[in-house]
Scaffold this active site. Structure first.
Site, mmCIF file in Angstrom:
data_model
loop_
_atom_site.group_PDB
_atom_site.id
_atom_site.type_symbol
_atom_site.label_atom_id
_atom_site.label_comp_id
_atom_site.label_asym_id
_atom_site.label_seq_id
_atom_site.Cartn_x
_atom_site.Cartn_y
_atom_site.Cartn_z
ATOM 1 N NE ARG A 58 -1.410 -2.063 3.265
ATOM 2 C CZ ARG A 58 -2.460 -2.971 3.443
ATOM 3 N NH1 ARG A 58 -3.853 -2.435 3.633
ATOM 4 N NH2 ARG A 58 -2.073 -4.163 3.587
ATOM 5 C CB THR A 59 4.051 2.389 1.766
ATOM 6 O OG1 THR A 59 3.280 2.074 3.084
ATOM 7 C CG2 THR A 59 4.519 3.740 2.077
ATOM 8 C CE LYS A 86 23.852 -6.519 -11.526
ATOM 9 N NZ LYS A 86 23.864 -5.433 -12.690
ATOM 10 N NE ARG A 108 8.235 0.719 3.794
ATOM 11 C CZ ARG A 108 7.106 0.103 3.974
ATOM 12 N NH1 ARG A 108 6.953 -1.159 3.771
ATOM 13 N NH2 ARG A 108 6.186 1.175 4.342
ATOM 14 C CG HIS A 136 5.483 4.609 8.010
ATOM 15 N ND1 HIS A 136 5.430 5.290 6.776
ATOM 16 C CD2 HIS A 136 4.956 3.227 7.657
ATOM 17 C CE1 HIS A 136 4.905 4.719 5.839
ATOM 18 N NE2 HIS A 136 4.442 3.371 6.396
#
Lengths: 309, 179
Positions: A58-59, A86, A108, A136
């Protein structure tokens, strides 16, 4: 209008006026989302990258939809399938996105503080979409926006946040935001997930280990997800957690009549909240998701919508 | 700076009465008309035009307000302007939408307003009513209803005051303060 942020990292440096500016802008943005053509040209030519080092539905969808509704160019990067595997470091990745013309990077990251590091080395606006257990801010703003749309003023409102407080960035950001608007914040959860140190860390915040007592007279309850990916051994069993801390109709009846119920999602069905309550008339859970787009539009507009020399 | 009043309350009232009549005449009774005021001062002006038409025609013209902030191409330096609530009354497809603004100048606000309206539907026509037309157009925009044409120079500014916002009805002109 009061606004002087170049990044959105947490709400601890937001004044009441700045939160109000976000909420007011979000309310206008919500109208845009109801139009026959829900798209405005405001951020044409701006580039927004979403960079996610942790899973999200959702975010991420909400941020990308918000940016697209404002006509920004949007590029989504998932760390699991990027050069991160990598061995590219966070800062190298950020620098790369900057070289690609990023105006904003929605980040995030599993490590607390990662967005702060990124912000220090980057000209683009960094928007914290969750960093470890730390913050958040956009979730907190959308929770507050959802409450404000229903209740108006939050001054003096008792808001209970219940669950895995220890690992919750949602709780931490909500504490700052709700306090700034004058709400009374009560944290609730088992002592292993809610150390007494929280009462010292946040002035004026109450800690209550008994859910029924905590809910007494509450106007809103935010139930949090049990974060299995961050802890396995802090509660004896799911059954025991449910027996003491699940938000169910009987417990909710201790709160004010019509008290609102929120959950940041995703929900562990039948664990932190009874499905009947989650889908009941007092639940704002679906509204939270829709409001999330409006709030993120507001933030992107405030960060990128002004003119600079 | 010295101000010169170019419309007093009485002139103001007369101009709005005339525009209301012209709107009804041009739109064959005004049944299909919707007023949309550009925020801030276009909002109350649109309300007054609708009130005038209610008084002498007995019909209810829907009134909306439009914030063009999200459509602007001339954003001032600094933090972005506060976005305000847009309200469009019902479906505007097939309607004659009359945009209402206080001052017509470069035409850029009107361009933005037309873009915004198109996202709400497909009006049969879009018309423009302004209290003052001060010239200096930068886009091919022409008003359909004008309260007063006022020749100005670019270093002047036109100030519109409304009872609803400023406590009195008045239009004045003055030299811009040089920063």
């Amino acid at each position: 209008m009061t606004w002087h942020h170049h990044h959105v990292l947490d709400l601890d440096d937001f004044s009441r006026e700045e939160i109000e500016a976000v909420l007011e802008t979000a309310s206008a943005m919500k109208e845009v989302l109801t139009r026959p053509v829900p798209k405005v040209p405001t951020l044409r030519g701006k580039r927004v990258f979403s960079l996610f080092y942790e899973p999200s539905t959702r975010t991420r969808a909400s941020f990308e939809l918000a940016a697209k509704t404002l006509s920004a160019e949007v590029v989504g990067i998932t760390a699991q399938v990027s050069s991160v595997v990598k061995g590219e470091s966070l800062l190298d990745t950020i620098k790369t996105l900057e070289a690609l013309g990023a105006d904003a990077i929605v980040l995030r990251h599993p490590e607390a503080g990662a967005p702060y590091l990124a912000a220090r080395y980057c000209r683009a606006s960094i928007v914290n979409a969750g960093d470890g257990a730390h913050a958040h801010p956009t979730q907190a703003l959308l929770d507050i926006f959802s409450l404000r749309q229903r209740l108006g003023d939050l001054e003096g409102l008792k808001v209970v946040i219940v669950g895995d407080i220890l690992h919750s960035r949602v709780a931490r950001s909500n504490i700052w935001g709700l306090k700034a608007l004058g709400a009374r914040v009560v944290l609730c959860g088992p002592p292993t997930l809610l150390p007494i140190s929280f009462a010292d860390a946040y002035a004026g915040v109450e800690v209550e280990w008994d859910l029924e007592r905590a809910l007494e007279g509450a106007g809103a309850v935010i139930a949090l997800r049990l974060q299995w990916e961050r802890q396995q051994d802090l509660i004896p069993s799911v059954e025991e957690y449910v027996a003491f801390y699940q938000l169910n109709a009987q417990r909710l009846s201790r709160a004010r009549p019509g008290a609102l119920v929120l959950h940041p999602g995703p929900v562990n069905e039948g664990v932190e909240i009874d499905p009947e309550v989650a889908r009941g008339p007092q639940s704002l859970i679906d509204e939270q998701v829709t409001n999330g787009v409006a709030v993120r539009m507001a933030l992107l507009y405030l960060l990128l919508g002004g003119a600079h020399e | 700076m010295q101000e010169k009043v170019i419309l007093n309350a009485e002139d103001f009232r007369r101009a709005l009465t005339r525009i209301a009549h012209e709107v009804v005449e041009r739109n064959k009774g005004g049944q299909e008309v919707v007023f949309v005021g550009l925020l801030t001062r276009g909002g109350p002006l649109a309300q007054r035009l609708a009130r005038n038409i209610r008084e002498f025609e007995g019909i209810e013209v829907p009134v909306g307000v439009l914030d063009i902030g999200l459509y602007r191409d001339d954003i001032p330096l600094g933090p972005p302007p506060q976005v305000r609530h847009t309200y469009i009354p019902g479906d505007i497809t097939g309607k004659a939408v009359v945009l209402v603004d206080d001052v017509l100048y470069t035409g850029r606000s009107i361009r933005a307003a037309m873009d915004a309206l198109m996202d709400y539907g497909r009006p049969r026509s879009i018309q423009l009513a302004v209290l003052v037309d001060r010239g200096h157009r930068e886009l091919p925009v022409r008003p359909d209803y004008v309260g007063k044409n006022v020749p100005t120079s670019r270093d002047e500014e036109v100030i519109v005051r409304l009872t609803e916002v400023d406590g009195r009805d008045e239009v004045a002109i003055r030299k811009k303060e040089t920063p």
